[in-house]
Structure formats: structure tokens, C-alpha cells
Design a protein around this motif. Structure first.
Motif, short mmCIF file in Angstrom:
data_model
loop_
_atom_site.label_atom_id
_atom_site.label_comp_id
_atom_site.label_asym_id
_atom_site.label_seq_id
_atom_site.Cartn_x
_atom_site.Cartn_y
_atom_site.Cartn_z
N CYS A 139 -19.73 8.87 22.37
CA CYS A 139 -18.21 8.93 21.97
C CYS A 139 -17.29 7.96 22.21
CB CYS A 139 -17.64 10.19 22.67
SG CYS A 139 -18.45 11.53 22.33
N THR A 140 -17.77 6.74 22.68
CA THR A 140 -17.09 5.29 22.89
C THR A 140 -17.18 4.62 21.65
OG1 THR A 140 -18.87 3.93 23.44
CG2 THR A 140 -17.64 4.96 25.21
N LEU A 141 -17.94 5.15 20.58
CA LEU A 141 -18.15 4.15 19.43
C LEU A 141 -16.92 4.13 18.34
CD1 LEU A 141 -21.85 5.31 18.32
CD2 LEU A 141 -21.10 3.32 19.08
N PRO A 142 -16.24 5.30 18.29
CA PRO A 142 -14.90 5.09 17.50
C PRO A 142 -14.07 3.74 18.10
CG PRO A 142 -15.18 7.29 18.09
CD PRO A 142 -16.17 6.51 18.86
N GLY A 143 -13.73 3.79 19.33
CA GLY A 143 -13.07 2.62 20.14
C GLY A 143 -13.66 1.39 20.14
N LEU A 144 -15.14 1.52 20.08
CA LEU A 144 -15.91 0.18 20.07
C LEU A 144 -15.75 -0.26 18.69
CD1 LEU A 144 -18.00 -1.67 21.30
CD2 LEU A 144 -19.71 -0.22 20.37
N GLY A 155 -12.24 9.58 20.46
CA GLY A 155 -13.65 9.83 21.08
C GLY A 155 -13.56 10.81 22.52
N GLY A 156 -12.50 10.70 23.16
CA GLY A 156 -12.21 11.46 24.19
C GLY A 156 -11.78 12.95 23.85
N SER A 201 -5.85 0.07 28.64
CA SER A 201 -7.10 0.78 28.55
C SER A 201 -6.62 2.03 29.06
CB SER A 201 -7.97 0.06 29.52
OG SER A 201 -7.37 0.17 30.92
N THR A 202 -5.51 2.77 28.59
CA THR A 202 -4.78 4.00 28.94
C THR A 202 -5.94 4.99 28.61
OG1 THR A 202 -2.66 3.16 28.90
CG2 THR A 202 -3.00 5.74 29.00
N MET A 203 -6.22 5.24 27.06
CA MET A 203 -7.04 6.22 26.71
C MET A 203 -8.48 6.10 27.13
SD MET A 203 -4.85 8.12 25.37
CE MET A 203 -3.32 8.09 25.02
N LEU A 204 -8.92 5.04 27.28
CA LEU A 204 -10.24 4.73 27.80
C LEU A 204 -10.32 5.13 29.30
CD1 LEU A 204 -13.18 3.58 27.40
CD2 LEU A 204 -12.20 1.45 28.17
N GLY A 205 -9.40 4.75 29.87
CA GLY A 205 -9.33 4.99 31.26
C GLY A 205 -9.19 6.78 31.65
N ALA A 206 -8.39 7.33 30.78
CA ALA A 206 -8.26 8.73 30.82
C ALA A 206 -9.50 9.49 30.54
CB ALA A 206 -6.98 9.20 29.78
#
Length: 347
Positions: free
Chosen positions: A26-31, A228-229, A276-281
Motif C-alpha cells: 500500500c506504500t506503492l502509490p506514494g512510492l 494507500g492509507g 511526511s504527514t500522510m505517511l506518518g498517519a
């Protein structure tokens, strides 16, 4: 290893490896979005980080006289490697990842007993150690390739990361800081620097970097991690309590300061769409081992992180603060869980 309490309600055969695999996927969209804007460095760092993490995990398990496959199968080292890889600048030297993962895998995770025993989020310990120890390397973000003609080829990127020079024999530091340098500050850093120099919030928001933040490189990267989240929530890989309380508390405190003390802090759009707000959340704060395990506790845990992110970003020395906020919240987990655990019937 027994399944962590965080995952007991999910329908994936109670498989920790499957759940960790979905977190990575699920990190793939951001990656993909991050690689599109910031070049090949993110992909190269991801593969290098994965190799180093698996190597260190295997080495430690052999030193502990345990079968390495037991630890490698749970995919937790993979998730740690991916989170650290996307958090550092794309052209960071190879040894940045190596040192960071020594702290993440060997010290923070395995010395505490392995998965399920660590008190702190391994990727965030690594990030904070690197940020404090090597501030120049950890703040050398390159300008988005969509905003600059200085795009770097795959070969040049590989050489710069591992050999410190490109095909033209130019060293990395000269490329980053020379006349045609391509380094850039993050929106959070730009905003804080401009605010401290005496500019008003309205003047700062008129700068090109902030005029269309939602469609900027940082804005789209955050929206991609948000997507992704949301997929993680849809698949029930994580609970909603931590990300919702994190983002809600950040929105509320930002709104209150915007309303009662305008011109002193960044608006909500800056907080949500930069750093990194959304990655962190969704991917960092929801770590099942180091986060709170009770329902009320997760709400308190997420709220604490959101408030600390705002405080550190507004008055701290570092522009982004998700890693520091998560580690501070990790310290409070035993206390949070103690006072938020449900009462046994009859007590």
C-alpha cells in the motif's frame, strides 16, 4: 510468533507476514509518485535498503543462533526498510541507509528481542539518529524533476549514491551545491525560514512554492500516501483510530491557531500536504508493536502525535517532526495502555 493483538480482528488467516506484505504494497502509490517527482534515487534507495535490512536481520539471527527464516518470513524488516528508504533524500550516500538500518534492525528491534518486543518504531529511530548525526545529507532534497530541467539519469543517480560522482566525474556535493545545484528546501522548511525572517503568512503563501500546493510534488506525494492509507483501512489491515485522531488533532490545533493567532503558524494545508504527514498517519504511527493496543489508548496516542507534530513544526528546530512525535508517543504507550485498558467484568 503469536499474532499481535492489533491484528486479531482481521480476516487474513491471522498471518503477520500477509499483513506486513499489505502494508508494504500500500506504500506503492506514494512510492511511484515520489519517484516520478524526485527521480530514480527513491527506487535505488528502496532496493538497497531492502537488501541491507534482510542481510542485517539474517546476521543477527545467526548470531543469536536462531534460524533466519523465522524472522525473514514475517516481512517486518521489509516494511522497516521501505519506510526508511522513502523518508530520506533520494541522493543520500549509500552509507546513510546502512547506518540507519543498523540502528533500526540490530539495536531497536533485535536487541530488544525481535518483532513484538521493541518499544520504539525502528524506522523512526533510524531516521532521527540520521537526522541528528548527518543533517546535511538528510536535508539535501533535490528539486522536483517536473519543476527543473536538471533531471538525473538512472546511471548517474546510481553512481552518485554508491560512488559519490557521476559519469562526468563531478562529485555529489558539487552537483548539489554548485552553480547549477538542484537542491531544494521542503515546503515546511521554506515556510518556517520565511516566517522567522519577518515575512507574514500571506506573503509566504504568495510564493510560487505555495500557490498550488495540492498539485505540487509534495502535495501529490502526500495525497498518494493518503490513498494507500485508505486502502489499508478498507482492507482492515489497520484500525482507523490512530490516523483519524492524528489528523483530527493536527487540524483542530492548526485551526485554532489560525483563528486566534493568525500569522504565527503554518495553515492546515501546509501541515497536511507537505512533509511526511500522510505517511506518518497511516504507515508509521499505526505500527502494531510500538503503538497503543486499546481502543481509547489508540485515540489518545494519535491525538498526542498530532499535537506534538504541530508544536515541533511551529516552534522546534526541525521543520518536519513526525518521527520525533511518534517516538515521544512510543515512550508514553505503557502509561496510555495502563489507564485506557478496559475493565474486567466485576472489577
Amino acid at each position: 510468533m503469536a499474532l499481535l493483538p492489533f491484528y486479531t480482528k482481521f480476516n487474513y488467516g491471522n498471518s503477520t507476514p500477509e499483513l506486513m506484505k499489505w502494508v508494504a504494497l500500500c506504500t506503492l502509490p506514494g512510492l511511484i509518485t515520489q519517484s516520478y517527482f524526485f527521480g530514480w534515487g527513491t527506487i535505488i534507495q528502496l532496493f538497497w535498503s531492502t537488501c541491507v535490512a534482510l542481510f542485517l536481520e539474517t546476521l543477527v539471527m545467526l548470531a543469536r543462533k536462531r534460524p533466519p527464516t523465522t524472522a525473514l518470513r514475517d516481512n517486518s524488516a521489509l516494511v522497516t526498510a521501505w519506510l526508511l528508504a522513502v523518508a530520506i533524500p533520494p541522493l543520500s550516500p549509500w552509507w546513510i541507509i546502512f547506518i540507519g538500518l543498523i540502528f533500526a534492525i540490530v539495536i531497536t528491534k533485535q536487541l530488544y528481542g525481535g518483532l513484538g518486543q521493541n518499544l520504539f518504531n525502528p524506522a523512526m529511530i533510524a531516521y532521527v539518529v540520521l537526522l541528528i548525526s548527518f543533517p546535511i545529507q538528510m536535508n539535501s532534497w533535490i528539486e522536483s524533476t517536473q519543476q527543473s530541467s536538471n533531471s538525473i539519469s538512472f546511471i548517474d543517480t546510481f553512481l552518485l549514491i554508491f560512488l559519490n560522482f557521476n559519469t562526468a566525474n563531478l562529485p555529489l556535493q558539487e552537483i548539489l551545491t554548485g552553480v547549477d545545484g538542484i537542491t531544494m528546501a521542503t515546503p515546511l522548511d521554506l515556510f518556517k525560514t520565511a516566517l522567522h525572517s519577518g515575512k507574514t503568512v500571506d506573503e509566504i503563501l504568495q510564493q510560487p512554492q505555495f500557490k498550488d500546493l495540492i498539485m505540487s510534488s509534495w502535495g501529490l506525494v502526500n495525497l498518494s500516501y493518503l490513498m494507500g492509507g485508505l486502502l489499508l483501512l478498507k482492507l482492515q489491515v489497520i484500525h482507523w483510530h490512530i490516523p483519524v485522531s492524528f489528523l483530527s488533532s493536527l487540524a483542530i490545533i492548526s485551526g485554532l491557531f489560525t483563528l486566534f493567532s493568525p500569522g504565527t503558524c503554518a495553515p492546515l494545508s501546509i501541515h497536511f500536504l507537505s512533509g511526511s504527514t500522510m505517511l506518518g498517519a497511516f504507515f508509521i504511527a499505526t505500527d502494531p508493536v510500538s503503538a497503543s493496543t486499546t481502543i481509547k489508548g489508540r485515540l489518545v496516542f494519535g491525538t498526542f502525535i498530532g499535537v506534538m507534530v504541530f508544536i515541533i513544526r511551529s516552534w522546534g528546530s526541525f521543520p518536519d517532526s513526525v518521527a520525533f512525535a511518534v517516538l515521544l508517543a512510543n515512550m508514553c504507550v505503557p502509561l496510555i495502555d495502563y489507564y485506557s485498558k478496559p475493565r474486567t467484568y466485576g472489577h
